[in-house]
Design a protein around this motif. Structure first.
Motif, PDB file in Angstrom:
ATOM      1  N   GLN B  40       0.823  -1.217   0.000  1.00  0.00           N
ATOM      2  CA  GLN B  40       0.000   0.000   0.000  1.00  0.00           C
ATOM      3  C   GLN B  40       0.855   1.264   0.000  1.00  0.00           C
ATOM      4  OE1 GLN B  40      -2.582   0.093   3.444  1.00  0.00           O
ATOM      5  NE2 GLN B  40      -3.271  -1.992   3.004  1.00  0.00           N
ATOM      6  N   HIS B  41       2.032   1.152   0.559  1.00  0.00           N
ATOM      7  CA  HIS B  41       2.880   2.344   0.681  1.00  0.00           C
ATOM      8  C   HIS B  41       3.859   2.509  -0.480  1.00  0.00           C
ATOM      9  CE1 HIS B  41       1.038   2.432   4.606  1.00  0.00           C
ATOM     10  NE2 HIS B  41       1.472   3.669   4.748  1.00  0.00           N
ATOM     11  N   GLY B  42       3.899   1.534  -1.369  1.00  0.00           N
ATOM     12  CA  GLY B  42       4.580   1.759  -2.646  1.00  0.00           C
ATOM     13  C   GLY B  42       3.620   2.529  -3.535  1.00  0.00           C
ATOM     14  N   HIS B  43       4.066   2.827  -4.721  1.00  0.00           N
ATOM     15  CA  HIS B  43       3.235   3.685  -5.544  1.00  0.00           C
ATOM     16  C   HIS B  43       2.170   2.905  -6.295  1.00  0.00           C
ATOM     17  CE1 HIS B  43       2.784   7.790  -6.515  1.00  0.00           C
ATOM     18  NE2 HIS B  43       2.224   7.376  -7.634  1.00  0.00           N
ATOM     19  N   THR B  44       0.951   3.444  -6.351  1.00  0.00           N
ATOM     20  CA  THR B  44      -0.175   2.683  -6.880  1.00  0.00           C
ATOM     21  C   THR B  44      -0.988   3.432  -7.927  1.00  0.00           C
ATOM     22  OG1 THR B  44      -1.471   3.522  -5.050  1.00  0.00           O
ATOM     23  CG2 THR B  44      -0.479   1.361  -4.758  1.00  0.00           C
ATOM     24  N   THR B  45      -0.551   4.613  -8.325  1.00  0.00           N
ATOM     25  CA  THR B  45      -1.412   5.430  -9.186  1.00  0.00           C
ATOM     26  C   THR B  45      -0.875   5.616 -10.601  1.00  0.00           C
ATOM     27  OG1 THR B  45      -0.311   7.398  -8.376  1.00  0.00           O
ATOM     28  CG2 THR B  45      -2.337   6.765  -7.253  1.00  0.00           C
ATOM     29  N   THR B  46       0.124   4.852 -10.996  1.00  0.00           N
ATOM     30  CA  THR B  46       0.657   4.978 -12.357  1.00  0.00           C
ATOM     31  C   THR B  46       0.943   3.594 -12.923  1.00  0.00           C
ATOM     32  OG1 THR B  46       3.019   4.883 -11.907  1.00  0.00           O
ATOM     33  CG2 THR B  46       1.953   6.991 -11.532  1.00  0.00           C
ATOM     34  N   TYR B  47       1.503   3.588 -14.112  1.00  0.00           N
ATOM     35  CA  TYR B  47       1.936   2.332 -14.700  1.00  0.00           C
ATOM     36  C   TYR B  47       3.283   1.899 -14.137  1.00  0.00           C
ATOM     37  CZ  TYR B  47       4.855   5.492 -17.363  1.00  0.00           C
ATOM     38  OH  TYR B  47       5.744   6.461 -17.700  1.00  0.00           O
ATOM     39  N   LEU B  48       3.921   2.760 -13.362  1.00  0.00           N
ATOM     40  CA  LEU B  48       5.206   2.395 -12.767  1.00  0.00           C
ATOM     41  C   LEU B  48       4.991   1.218 -11.829  1.00  0.00           C
ATOM     42  CD1 LEU B  48       6.324   6.025 -11.865  1.00  0.00           C
ATOM     43  CD2 LEU B  48       7.341   4.591 -13.655  1.00  0.00           C
ATOM     44  N   PRO B  49       5.905   0.267 -11.808  1.00  0.00           N
ATOM     45  CA  PRO B  49       5.726  -0.863 -10.908  1.00  0.00           C
ATOM     46  C   PRO B  49       5.744  -0.413  -9.451  1.00  0.00           C
ATOM     47  CG  PRO B  49       7.913  -0.902 -11.916  1.00  0.00           C
ATOM     48  CD  PRO B  49       7.139   0.176 -12.601  1.00  0.00           C
ATOM     49  N   ASN B  50       5.041  -1.170  -8.631  1.00  0.00           N
ATOM     50  CA  ASN B  50       5.007  -0.887  -7.198  1.00  0.00           C
ATOM     51  C   ASN B  50       6.340  -1.280  -6.576  1.00  0.00           C
ATOM     52  OD1 ASN B  50       4.539  -1.880  -4.310  1.00  0.00           O
ATOM     53  ND2 ASN B  50       2.612  -0.848  -4.729  1.00  0.00           N
ATOM     54  N   GLN B  51       7.022  -0.312  -5.981  1.00  0.00           N
ATOM     55  CA  GLN B  51       8.306  -0.591  -5.315  1.00  0.00           C
ATOM     56  C   GLN B  51       8.130  -0.328  -3.828  1.00  0.00           C
ATOM     57  OE1 GLN B  51      10.477   2.211  -7.842  1.00  0.00           O
ATOM     58  NE2 GLN B  51      11.709   0.490  -8.585  1.00  0.00           N
ATOM     59  N   GLN B  52       8.024  -1.403  -3.067  1.00  0.00           N
ATOM     60  CA  GLN B  52       7.645  -1.279  -1.664  1.00  0.00           C
ATOM     61  C   GLN B  52       8.794  -0.812  -0.785  1.00  0.00           C
ATOM     62  OE1 GLN B  52       6.339  -5.144  -0.559  1.00  0.00           O
ATOM     63  NE2 GLN B  52       5.072  -5.380  -2.404  1.00  0.00           N
ATOM     64  N   PRO B  53       8.461  -0.066   0.241  1.00  0.00           N
ATOM     65  CA  PRO B  53       9.462   0.169   1.292  1.00  0.00           C
ATOM     66  C   PRO B  53       9.630  -1.124   2.093  1.00  0.00           C
ATOM     67  CG  PRO B  53       7.340   1.024   1.978  1.00  0.00           C
ATOM     68  CD  PRO B  53       7.162   0.549   0.553  1.00  0.00           C
ATOM     69  N   ASP B  54      10.654  -1.159   2.926  1.00  0.00           N
ATOM     70  CA  ASP B  54      10.887  -2.362   3.734  1.00  0.00           C
ATOM     71  C   ASP B  54      10.078  -2.359   5.015  1.00  0.00           C
ATOM     72  OD1 ASP B  54      13.155  -3.892   2.318  1.00  0.00           O
ATOM     73  OD2 ASP B  54      13.748  -1.790   2.218  1.00  0.00           O
ATOM     74  N   ALA B  55       9.663  -1.183   5.413  1.00  0.00           N
ATOM     75  CA  ALA B  55       8.827  -1.072   6.609  1.00  0.00           C
ATOM     76  C   ALA B  55       8.085   0.251   6.557  1.00  0.00           C
ATOM     77  CB  ALA B  55       9.689  -1.142   7.871  1.00  0.00           C
ATOM     78  N   VAL B  56       6.994   0.304   7.302  1.00  0.00           N
ATOM     79  CA  VAL B  56       6.220   1.540   7.430  1.00  0.00           C
ATOM     80  C   VAL B  56       6.162   1.891   8.905  1.00  0.00           C
ATOM     81  CG1 VAL B  56       4.022   2.671   6.948  1.00  0.00           C
ATOM     82  CG2 VAL B  56       4.815   0.801   5.458  1.00  0.00           C
ATOM     83  N   VAL B  57       6.489   3.137   9.223  1.00  0.00           N
ATOM     84  CA  VAL B  57       6.457   3.559  10.625  1.00  0.00           C
ATOM     85  C   VAL B  57       5.478   4.709  10.767  1.00  0.00           C
ATOM     86  CG1 VAL B  57       8.442   5.120  10.373  1.00  0.00           C
ATOM     87  CG2 VAL B  57       7.904   4.183  12.624  1.00  0.00           C
ATOM     88  N   PHE B  58       4.804   4.754  11.908  1.00  0.00           N
ATOM     89  CA  PHE B  58       3.720   5.727  12.121  1.00  0.00           C
ATOM     90  C   PHE B  58       4.053   6.644  13.293  1.00  0.00           C
ATOM     91  CE2 PHE B  58       0.531   3.889   9.304  1.00  0.00           C
ATOM     92  CZ  PHE B  58       1.009   2.594   9.118  1.00  0.00           C
ATOM     93  N   PRO B  59       4.783   7.731  13.048  1.00  0.00           N
ATOM     94  CA  PRO B  59       5.130   8.637  14.151  1.00  0.00           C
ATOM     95  C   PRO B  59       3.914   9.433  14.621  1.00  0.00           C
ATOM     96  CG  PRO B  59       5.800   9.598  12.080  1.00  0.00           C
ATOM     97  CD  PRO B  59       5.279   8.226  11.760  1.00  0.00           C
TER      98      PRO B  59
END
Lengths: 470, 470
Positions: B40-59
């Motif tokens: 969900q935190h990789g990019h989802t709105t283009t034709y570019l492939p989704n490249q995920q981060p390794d973790a998501v942190v919520f400060p």
């Protein structure tokens, strides 16, 4: 920080001599090392001592500017871009010597794109000359800092003035720049598109950088249609507070005033004496509304109602240009008439800007402060933005008075900061406000220094300005 | 440049593992490495492939952001700030992996200074939530990029949208920022004063920097009084040219339209089908006027006269909120209704901005170009600024179509540049427009790279964005 720290600089004698030699060969008569020319190009509008450049060069094109920058860079020699000489915080002084680049000959209008409401100009053109040039197009460039400044200088200091409340500042009205950076390359910072999300906003970075990042070689400006109707008015108030409360309510109600200027009682007295006018000698607001006939009239009426609530007295209104000019004469002459309050004195003008809710308090405390110093110091302000000026009338040869003025200016800046404002709304930092800038921006000085070092590693671009000694 | 070049990145596996370990200790459950969360935190709105981060942190605070940045800096691990996930050029992808900082919990309104027409918010608040919060103050924040984006994200991409023609873009409406820079320090870039000449304009440097210079922790925004009267209208035109000529004359005459949006015939057909409306299926302008009753009516009438000159058909007008919402529904749903033109297709939206005198030509050539590609691609535009979007409907699994869309987008950008415009009016560069940015800014890429290196020497701040490989 003492005055000495503000202005100290080291000279690269050998490099300066060598650069002047090369520049002389390249520019001949257009490189001038005469004493009076050099003195004129040092700073002349403050109590700061005049620090002359070693030579003044008059380029005629961006290519010549590139040559100058390369020659100076090769020899590690300071460069001080010079427009009309009207900056107010020592921006033009040469504390380490160097070469003043006078843009007076680079004053052409390169293009007017009337259909896009923009134009491209060389930096040396003054705002008045630009508006004369635009006369037949039905367009105008609104930014008016008072002095007939050059567009390049106005860009470099992020100038604004009387109608910023409606048209914004130079930040809002420069679409793009060409700049010769410290490596002698000319870059273009943007396009003629009205908006862009393409990369870092270099345009806004150079606007307000006071010549410390590069030499501006052209400016693309937004223009505006001359309003169908302009209605101007002057309204006296019992007290500054009443006037300021009127301003606050006007802004809060979203009335799109094009100009709203405060003159305090002392300024009104000065203007009557200087211009042979007979305004009431109480605080006054000068206002102007731009729009269609019906709109300008409607807004003026709304404003009149607000003013009346705060004890505003009899309005003088004018719509015809001649009448308006007469009405605004007092405001336009405020600097010169203020000087006459103490013939022979030097005028030092300083400015701060605060959130509008704090404006009344800030002016009131400042008036008390002036009274305590015993200085003569009228106040005028672009109050719609929360911005005002104090014109300190001092004897340039009296170090006691200079000390008082300096201490006053520092207190004024500190007062603005304590009210979540800024130490300068439109004059810039130059030499005069370096120490207070550090107080204002604190941690942000660090990235600013890094940017300066990244773009000007040899520190040849207007050195000794903006950044206080560490 | 190939797609592979655009998105390639190297991973610091060891550092990433170490940083995740430390972050896990510090943030516990608020550090998430789950597959779906990362996707969900990789990019989802283009034709570019989704490249995920390794973790998501919520400060939950700026102090926590500082800790995250310091931990990532210590281990040389990329940081990708995440707002609402609505950016359109791959800004959120993690080509080198790293940590996505999701600001969803930093969504508080810290202060509303109604009397100064400003507020201070955390970056995670969405523009709709902000306006709900402001409801009882009589004020609103006008910038509306369509999506319910976060204020931090809008700041980072220099967003604008439908009413930028009247209220400006994020550049014009951010007064100040706090930002955690790559060294883990939090800086404040400005004050609450309406204008300032105090040092470099760091505010504008961070606005539009797409997370590549620091993590925004708070935003001070300008607010506006809700207009007394709002008049909205829709007008059909025989051709796009007629509609655009109406826009050009409206802007040139200085009519202060608050919104002026173009939908082409295809978009109108889509909206009728999607929303059960019965608009004429011809190009149309959607307009809105803000002001007093008399003023909004006067401006609407002037606009109507211009539209009639260019063959504009029967207007639909609305002043009451409910009616206006109904009228604007077609515009607001343009993205979703456009998608329905080809069920199952992916929508790729691209944007350019040109001087308004070139707008008609640019749209006309673009429509011809679309016809030649055989793609389905409705056009909608913030035409008052010279800005328009093309929504390309493609089959994400069809590499031939992706290739066509890419080539089209590149031609579109090149067309805008050839007309003195910009490759993006409001979406930013991200991954998708890096190569065209180089064409647009050319020599200015050099100082941009220097600034990036000066402020983020370890290249941990959203790496792989804005700057093309050398």
């Amino acid at each position: 920080m003492s005055l000495a720290d503000v202005i100290a600089g080291e000279r690269n004698e050998e490099g300066i001599a060598a650069a002047i030699g090369v520049l002389k060969q390249r520019f001949g008569e257009r490189l001038n090392t005469g004493a009076s020319m050099r003195e004129q190009h040092g700073h002349t509008t403050t109590y700061l001592p005049n620090q002359q450049p070693d030579a003044v060069v008059f380029p005629q094109s961006a290519d010549e500017v590139k040559d100058i920058v390369r020659i100076c860079a090769d020899h590690k020699v300071p460069i001080i871009p010079f427009g009309a000489g009207s900056s107010l915080e020592g921006q033009l002084n040469a504390p380490s010597g160097g070469i003043s680049i006078d843009m007076v000959n680079m004053n052409r209008v390169l293009r007017v794109n009337a259909e896009d409401l923009d134009c491209v100009v060389e930096p040396g053109i003054t705002r008045e000359d630009l508006n004369v040039h635009l006369r037949d197009t039905g367009l105008f460039f609104p930014i008016d800092p008072g002095a007939n400044a050059s567009i390049g200088g106005m860009t470099a200091t992020r100038a604004s003035g009387t109608n910023a409340v409606r048209y914004g500042t130079m930040k809002d009205n420069v679409l793009s720049l060409t700049v010769v950076t410290a490596d002698g390359q000319e870059i273009t910072t943007g396009s003629r598109a009205k908006k862009s999300s393409a990369g870092y906003d270099l345009t806004r970075l150079f606007v307000g950088s006071e010549g410390t990042l590069g030499v501006i070689t052209s400016v693309t400006l937004r223009l505006y249609g001359i309003p169908q109707a302009i209605t101007a008015g002057v309204c006296p108030f019992p007290t500054v507070d009443d006037a300021v409360n009127t301003v606050i309510m006007t802004i809060q109600m979203g009335i799109p005033v094009a100009r709203i200027e405060l003159l305090d009682a002392l300024s009104m007295r000065a203007t009557n004496a200087h211009s042979g006018l007979d305004y009431p000698e109480t605080p006054a607001l000068f206002v102007e509304f731009h729009g269609t006939d019906a709109y300008a009239a409607e807004q003026a009426e709304l404003f009149g109602e607000i003013a009346a609530e705060f004890g505003g007295g009899d309005f003088m209104w004018a719509s015809e240009q001649e009448e308006r000019n007469r009405l605004w004469k007092a405001r336009h002459n405020a600097y010169w008439s203020g000087l006459q309050l103490r013939p022979g004195a030097n005028g030092i003008t300083t400015d701060v800007c605060v959130p509008i809710s704090r404006l009344g308090e800030c002016i009131r405390e400042t008036q008390d402060d002036i009274a305590e110093t015993g200085l003569i110091a009228p106040i005028v302000g672009h109050v719609g933005d929360g911005n005002f000026h104090v014109l300190l009338l001092i004897d340039q040869n009296n170090s006691d008075e200079i000390g008082k003025a300096e201490a006053f200016a520092e207190r004024l800046s500190a007062r603005a900061l304590s009210m979540e404002g800024t130490c300068t709304g439109e004059h810039g930092i130059g030499q005069g406000k370096k120490s207070i800038l550090k107080r204002e921006l604190d941690g942000a000085m660090h990235p600013m220094r890094r940017i300066k070092a990244a773009l000007d590693p040899g520190n040849i671009m207007n050195p000794g300005k903006i950044f206080p000694p560490r």
